[in-house]
Design a protein around this motif. Structure first.
Motif, PDB file in Angstrom:
ATOM      1  N   VAL A 157       0.809  -1.210   0.000  1.00 48.83           N
ATOM      2  CA  VAL A 157       0.000   0.000   0.000  1.00 48.83           C
ATOM      3  C   VAL A 157       0.851   1.272   0.000  1.00 48.83           C
ATOM      4  O   VAL A 157       0.382   2.317  -0.415  1.00 48.83           O
ATOM      5  CB  VAL A 157      -1.001   0.043   1.178  1.00 48.83           C
ATOM      6  N   GLU A 158       2.077   1.165   0.478  1.00 49.64           N
ATOM      7  CA  GLU A 158       2.902   2.372   0.525  1.00 49.64           C
ATOM      8  C   GLU A 158       4.370   1.987   0.558  1.00 49.64           C
ATOM      9  O   GLU A 158       4.748   0.982   1.149  1.00 49.64           O
ATOM     10  CB  GLU A 158       2.551   3.200   1.779  1.00 49.64           C
ATOM     11  N   VAL A 159       5.201   2.824  -0.063  1.00 50.00           N
ATOM     12  CA  VAL A 159       6.640   2.651   0.053  1.00 50.00           C
ATOM     13  C   VAL A 159       7.285   4.024   0.104  1.00 50.00           C
ATOM     14  O   VAL A 159       6.865   4.940  -0.591  1.00 50.00           O
ATOM     15  CB  VAL A 159       7.219   1.791  -1.097  1.00 50.00           C
ATOM     16  N   ALA A 160       8.282   4.165   0.994  1.00 47.60           N
ATOM     17  CA  ALA A 160       8.963   5.450   1.107  1.00 47.60           C
ATOM     18  C   ALA A 160      10.280   5.237   1.810  1.00 47.60           C
ATOM     19  O   ALA A 160      10.529   4.193   2.406  1.00 47.60           O
ATOM     20  CB  ALA A 160       8.115   6.437   1.891  1.00 47.60           C
ATOM     21  N   LYS A 161      11.137   6.261   1.738  1.00 51.13           N
ATOM     22  CA  LYS A 161      12.353   6.238   2.550  1.00 51.13           C
ATOM     23  C   LYS A 161      11.946   6.192   4.019  1.00 51.13           C
ATOM     24  O   LYS A 161      10.935   6.794   4.403  1.00 51.13           O
ATOM     25  CB  LYS A 161      13.174   7.494   2.277  1.00 51.13           C
ATOM     26  N   THR A 162      12.745   5.508   4.830  1.00 52.62           N
ATOM     27  CA  THR A 162      12.338   5.234   6.198  1.00 52.62           C
ATOM     28  C   THR A 162      11.877   6.471   6.951  1.00 52.62           C
ATOM     29  O   THR A 162      10.804   6.489   7.537  1.00 52.62           O
ATOM     30  CB  THR A 162      13.508   4.582   6.958  1.00 52.62           C
ATOM     31  N   ASP A 163      12.685   7.548   6.907  1.00 52.28           N
ATOM     32  CA  ASP A 163      12.337   8.736   7.682  1.00 52.28           C
ATOM     33  C   ASP A 163      11.041   9.367   7.192  1.00 52.28           C
ATOM     34  O   ASP A 163      10.197   9.790   7.976  1.00 52.28           O
ATOM     35  CB  ASP A 163      13.473   9.764   7.618  1.00 52.28           C
ATOM     36  N   ASP A 164      10.892   9.413   5.848  1.00 51.73           N
ATOM     37  CA  ASP A 164       9.680  10.003   5.278  1.00 51.73           C
ATOM     38  C   ASP A 164       8.450   9.228   5.723  1.00 51.73           C
ATOM     39  O   ASP A 164       7.417   9.805   6.067  1.00 51.73           O
ATOM     40  CB  ASP A 164       9.736   9.978   3.743  1.00 51.73           C
TER      41      ASP A 164
END
Lengths: 321, 325
Positions: B240-247
């Motif tokens: 459902v979602e993927v992003a850089k860890t901090d983001d």
């Protein structure tokens, strides 16, 4: 001063095995007030569950004393009067194996009512009332454990525990087998019925973040010994024992605000020794970063450093109140 | 531009059971570059392990892959012959399992377990290893996994080791073949916090030293945060979602992700907010559109009809939700 519901004094439980004596619980003392949640935290094998089992009478204690509402408890569950069993209940870690798969949910919740001869004329209505109280749908009475999810099963186990109208419940890692979203539901239900029914909890977990949100006071166990006992908020502001510091700094957190709360990073090292060969002196000294010469020889005693804040460590020996 | 190591495209997978088909994976999209560290989080039963097992081709016999591709260095694993798959397992991909006790055969000494793996890992090459060489390799691997006194451990049975040591042995096993990709399936879940912390730090160091890519699966959100560059969030067979860890942790976009973060008990106290309503969908008859739709507070008419696809929100932050299209 609130009423004391449970007092454990120098509780000892040893198991004899072929490899030697397992010192599962070694001189543990604490007390629980009415309406309070006392949290017991520790790594696996530290004796948290054994402490709860011994209090409940699953194992007869090797030594020490247990007082429940001022009455001394002796021996195992078989020698205890029925009225006492009604008053103390337990919720186990794995709801899959603690519910009888051949009984319907209705039967499971009804059983304690039968045993303790409660609501003899309207047991069915009482079962429905209990289901309502924990927030389960009423048609569950005719379902079987295998048809439910893990979280719902645990809610059934909680229903069974409150069915006999106890004043004390021991919760042995009630959410560790569940997902976070289900865990939130269970914990909120537990806290709600605690208020409604005026219950006292002994809450066992290895999750410190969870403990922070649930318990009023916390005890840290390591290799069968209590190392530190303090009110929850104090505990996170000012941890004293080196093991507690290591434990808190190892907690994985997800927000920046939490990061600030953690003490300076203490690199976790070493393995947990076997409870058969507990190291001499302080049990934690082989892994301790502040270990001193005396720690491998002298076993520290529990001392009160500040009001209600007890610690068992040689570093604080001069600060005893 | 980084080299793409593994790419999963639109993977659909069903489990055949007595009552019919369980439609578990519903178009999984996933990719990992060379040397990258990627986390995968989600509730139990959302298909994390199934996805990883399809990469290793170790699915149970009742699993049916209905569509999709798994490209490893550009080659489709799903259509590869068994020989090629064996070679992949030998040289390229290895896996660490959740329960180290179940992953080690209790009737063999650690030495026997290791020599089997070492012999298997060099079987295709012409050279034969002597007993001493095998032992040396085993000792080296155990040392790399920060186990004290490797010679003694080789003579032990798994039952004589503690949980943390067993998991380290499993990591050492995975390290023997020089890998491109390490899949760690909840490596710390069965261990205690202080030991889990050690294991995760060890994994992080090893991966950095060797330049291996790692996929870290976990439902402990905090554990993932400390180790990986990018995080995938999975729900009921969909990414459902993927992003850089901090983001992802500071600005979760998908309603499921933000709800999931809310339910984690915080060290700061203040109680635990109410759980996500409802439960994970029944895989026999999953919702037609977005699978999170019945539990979502922001559900719209379109959510019931169509499945959302990944949409790039900038800076590698992709989300599969109609709120953002």
């Amino acid at each position: 001063m609130s009423e004391e519901i449970l007092r454990v004094k120098d509780l000892i439980k040893f198991f004899k095995t072929t490899q030697g004596v397992v010192r599962a619980v070694d001189r543990v003392s604490f007390s629980i007030q009415k309406g309070e949640t006392f949290g017991l935290v520790g790594e696996s094998g530290s004796g948290k569950s054994t402490t709860a089992f011994t209090i409940m009478g699953v194992y007869p204690p090797t030594g020490g004393e247990i007082f429940f509402k001022g009455v001394k408890l002796t021996g195992g569950v078989k020698s205890r009067p029925l009225s006492l069993k009604k008053d103390m209940q337990m919720v186990f870690q794995d709801p899959g194996s603690s519910l009888n798969p051949r009984h319907s949910i209705g039967q499971i919740i009804e059983l304690p009512l039968k045993v303790h001869k409660l609501y003899e004329n309207n047991r069915k209505e009482r079962v429905e009332e209990i289901l309502k109280m924990v927030g389960l749908p009423l048609d569950f009475t005719r379902r079987y454990p295998r048809q439910l999810g893990g979280g719902e099963k645990q809610l059934v186990a909680i229903s069974r525990a409150i069915a006999s109208e106890p004043s004390f419940i021991a919760l042995d890692e009630p959410t560790s087998a569940l997902d976070v979203s289900m865990q939130a539901k269970i914990i909120n239900t537990l806290l709600r019925i605690q208020k409604e029914l005026d219950l006292s909890y002994l809450f066992i977990t290895h999750n410190l973040s969870l403990m922070r949100n649930v318990a009023t006071r916390v005890g840290i166990m390591y290799l069968g010994k209590l190392l530190e006992v303090a009110p929850t908020s104090e505990f996170f502001i000012k941890p004293l024992h080196p093991y507690t510091k290591m434990l808190i700094s190892s907690i994985p957190v997800i927000t920046k605000e939490e990061e600030k709360l953690k003490p300076e990073r203490i690199i976790s090292r070493g393995e947990i020794p076997s409870p058969v060969n507990v190291p001499p002196g302080c049990a934690f000294h082989p892994r301790c970063v502040e270990c001193q010469e005396m720690c491998s020889k002298t076993e520290p005693e529990m001392i009160e450093v500040e009001e209600n804040h007890y610690v068992r460590c040689n570093l604080y020996i001069d600060q005893s109140k | 531009m980084q080299e793409r190591l593994l790419e999963i495209q639109g993977l659909h997978l069903n489990y055949k059971v007595y009552e019919g088909y369980l439609k578990v994976l519903n178009g999984v999209e996933f990719n990992i570059d060379k040397g990258e560290k990627v986390g995968l989080i989600g509730e139990s039963g959302c298909g994390k392990t199934t996805t990883m097992r399809s990469i290793m081709r170790t699915l149970p016999s009742n699993a049916v892959i209905t569509a999709g591709k798994i490209l490893f260095k550009g080659k489709d694993i799903l259509t590869a012959s068994m020989d090629e798959v064996q070679s992949l397992r030998r040289n390229n991909i290895s896996m660490i399992f959740q329960d180290p006790t179940a992953a080690l055969n209790p009737v063999f000494k650690i030495e026997e377990i290791f020599s089997d793996i070492i012999r298997f890992s060099v079987r295709t090459s012409s050279k034969k290893l002597t007993k001493d060489e095998i032992k040396l390799k085993a000792v080296e691997a155990l040392k790399a996994a920060a186990l004290p006194d490797p010679e003694r451990i080789l003579q032990n049975y798994p039952i004589q080791l503690s949980g943390g040591m067993r998991q380290r042995v499993c990591i050492a096993m995975a390290l023997i073949s020089s890998n491109d990709l390490l899949i760690a399936d909840e490596p710390g879940t069965n261990l205690d916090v202080t030991i889990e912390d050690q294991i995760l730090r060890l994994l992080g160091n090893l991966v950095n030293e060797r330049g291996t890519s790692i996929i870290l699966i976990s439902h402990a959100l905090g554990a993932v945060k400390g180790l990986v560059d990018r995080v995938y969030v999975m729900y009921a067979g969909n990414m459902v979602e993927v992003a850089k860890t901090d983001d992802l942790f500071s600005d979760p976009l998908h309603p499921y992700t933000s709800n999931l973060f809310k339910t984690v008990p915080k060290l700061t106290g203040g109680g635990i907010p109410e759980a996500i309503k409802g439960r994970i969908p029944d895989y026999f008859d999953p919702p037609k559109g977005c699978r999170f739709c019945p539990r979502c507070d922001h559900a719209m008419p379109i959510c019931e009809k169509e499945t959302p696809t990944f949409k790039d929100m900038g800076d590698k932050h992709e989300v599969a939700c109609f709120l953002y299209s």
